[in-house]
Design a protein around this motif. Sequence first.
Motif, PDB file in Angstrom:
ATOM      1  N   LYS A   1     -54.094  18.025 -45.023  1.00  0.00           N
ATOM      2  CA  LYS A   1     -52.867  17.311 -44.641  1.00  0.00           C
ATOM      3  C   LYS A   1     -52.961  15.834 -44.991  1.00  0.00           C
ATOM      4  O   LYS A   1     -51.983  15.223 -45.414  1.00  0.00           O
ATOM      5  CB  LYS A   1     -52.579  17.499 -43.159  1.00  0.00           C
TER       6      LYS A   1
ATOM      7  N   GLN B   1     -52.285  15.399 -48.692  1.00  0.00           N
ATOM      8  CA  GLN B   1     -50.847  15.504 -48.974  1.00  0.00           C
ATOM      9  C   GLN B   1     -50.114  14.240 -48.533  1.00  0.00           C
ATOM     10  O   GLN B   1     -49.274  13.707 -49.268  1.00  0.00           O
ATOM     11  CB  GLN B   1     -50.262  16.734 -48.274  1.00  0.00           C
ATOM     12  N   TRP B   2     -50.416  13.774 -47.331  1.00  0.00           N
ATOM     13  CA  TRP B   2     -49.780  12.568 -46.808  1.00  0.00           C
ATOM     14  C   TRP B   2     -50.113  11.361 -47.683  1.00  0.00           C
ATOM     15  O   TRP B   2     -49.236  10.571 -48.037  1.00  0.00           O
ATOM     16  CB  TRP B   2     -50.245  12.301 -45.366  1.00  0.00           C
TER      17      TRP B   2
ATOM     18  N   LYS C   1     -51.063  11.238 -50.822  1.00  0.00           N
ATOM     19  CA  LYS C   1     -50.398  11.323 -52.130  1.00  0.00           C
ATOM     20  C   LYS C   1     -48.955  10.858 -52.021  1.00  0.00           C
ATOM     21  O   LYS C   1     -48.495  10.053 -52.831  1.00  0.00           O
ATOM     22  CB  LYS C   1     -50.457  12.746 -52.679  1.00  0.00           C
ATOM     23  N   ARG C   2     -48.230  11.324 -51.010  1.00  0.00           N
ATOM     24  CA  ARG C   2     -46.835  10.894 -50.813  1.00  0.00           C
ATOM     25  C   ARG C   2     -46.757   9.388 -50.565  1.00  0.00           C
ATOM     26  O   ARG C   2     -45.896   8.693 -51.117  1.00  0.00           O
ATOM     27  CB  ARG C   2     -46.186  11.666 -49.665  1.00  0.00           C
ATOM     28  N   PHE C   3     -47.658   8.870 -49.748  1.00  0.00           N
ATOM     29  CA  PHE C   3     -47.693   7.440 -49.449  1.00  0.00           C
ATOM     30  C   PHE C   3     -47.914   6.637 -50.731  1.00  0.00           C
ATOM     31  O   PHE C   3     -47.204   5.673 -51.015  1.00  0.00           O
ATOM     32  CB  PHE C   3     -48.797   7.146 -48.424  1.00  0.00           C
ATOM     33  N   TYR C   4     -48.901   7.046 -51.527  1.00  0.00           N
ATOM     34  CA  TYR C   4     -49.201   6.343 -52.776  1.00  0.00           C
ATOM     35  C   TYR C   4     -48.031   6.450 -53.751  1.00  0.00           C
ATOM     36  O   TYR C   4     -47.742   5.502 -54.482  1.00  0.00           O
ATOM     37  CB  TYR C   4     -50.488   6.897 -53.399  1.00  0.00           C
ATOM     38  N   GLU C   5     -47.368   7.591 -53.804  1.00  0.00           N
ATOM     39  CA  GLU C   5     -46.210   7.757 -54.683  1.00  0.00           C
ATOM     40  C   GLU C   5     -45.094   6.794 -54.287  1.00  0.00           C
ATOM     41  O   GLU C   5     -44.487   6.162 -55.155  1.00  0.00           O
ATOM     42  CB  GLU C   5     -45.707   9.202 -54.634  1.00  0.00           C
ATOM     43  N   ARG C   6     -44.829   6.679 -52.986  1.00  0.00           N
ATOM     44  CA  ARG C   6     -43.774   5.769 -52.517  1.00  0.00           C
ATOM     45  C   ARG C   6     -44.089   4.313 -52.862  1.00  0.00           C
ATOM     46  O   ARG C   6     -43.177   3.533 -53.129  1.00  0.00           O
ATOM     47  CB  ARG C   6     -43.571   5.907 -51.009  1.00  0.00           C
ATOM     48  N   ARG C   7     -45.348   3.953 -52.850  1.00  0.00           N
ATOM     49  CA  ARG C   7     -45.754   2.576 -53.139  1.00  0.00           C
ATOM     50  C   ARG C   7     -45.896   2.303 -54.648  1.00  0.00           C
ATOM     51  O   ARG C   7     -46.104   1.173 -55.047  1.00  0.00           O
ATOM     52  CB  ARG C   7     -47.096   2.258 -52.464  1.00  0.00           C
TER      53      ARG C   7
ATOM     54  N   TYR D   1     -49.633   5.774 -57.073  1.00  0.00           N
ATOM     55  CA  TYR D   1     -50.133   7.062 -57.564  1.00  0.00           C
ATOM     56  C   TYR D   1     -50.069   7.155 -59.082  1.00  0.00           C
ATOM     57  O   TYR D   1     -50.827   7.889 -59.698  1.00  0.00           O
ATOM     58  CB  TYR D   1     -49.369   8.222 -56.916  1.00  0.00           C
TER      59      TYR D   1
ATOM     60  N   SER E   1     -56.823  14.376 -55.975  1.00  0.00           N
ATOM     61  CA  SER E   1     -55.425  14.776 -56.120  1.00  0.00           C
ATOM     62  C   SER E   1     -54.946  14.605 -57.560  1.00  0.00           C
ATOM     63  O   SER E   1     -54.219  15.454 -58.084  1.00  0.00           O
ATOM     64  CB  SER E   1     -54.553  13.943 -55.170  1.00  0.00           C
TER      65      SER E   1
END
Length: 107
Positions: free
Chosen positions: A5, A8-9, A11-17, A20, A82
């Motif tokens: 988890k 996954q969290w 990766k999403r955090f890094y994508e938003r910033r 990633y 990831s």
Amino acid sequence: MTLEKHQQWLKRFYERRGWYEYSPFVHANFLNEETGELARAIRAIEIGRDHPGEDKASVTALRSNLEEELADVLDQVVIISSKYEIDARSLLAASEAKLKERFDDEQ
């Protein structure tokens, strides 16, 4: 939170910033930076800093910094995993399997 988890969290955090999108090579360099900060945190606990520009930190502050730096190192390992679509949980099994195989006589 499980490692899965968290991966996954994170990766999403890094994508938003927008972090990633950096290549694994860049993240490996971030890992090197974080490893240096971890070494500094360990040094502060083990032998002290003795730096005239720094106040002496409390044991609580030193341990808190150590935990933060360990987490930063872990996060870079998880992000690199990831980027190569490796489930971070498999790293735990791979580590254990390698050590058991390498040091078979010590099981």
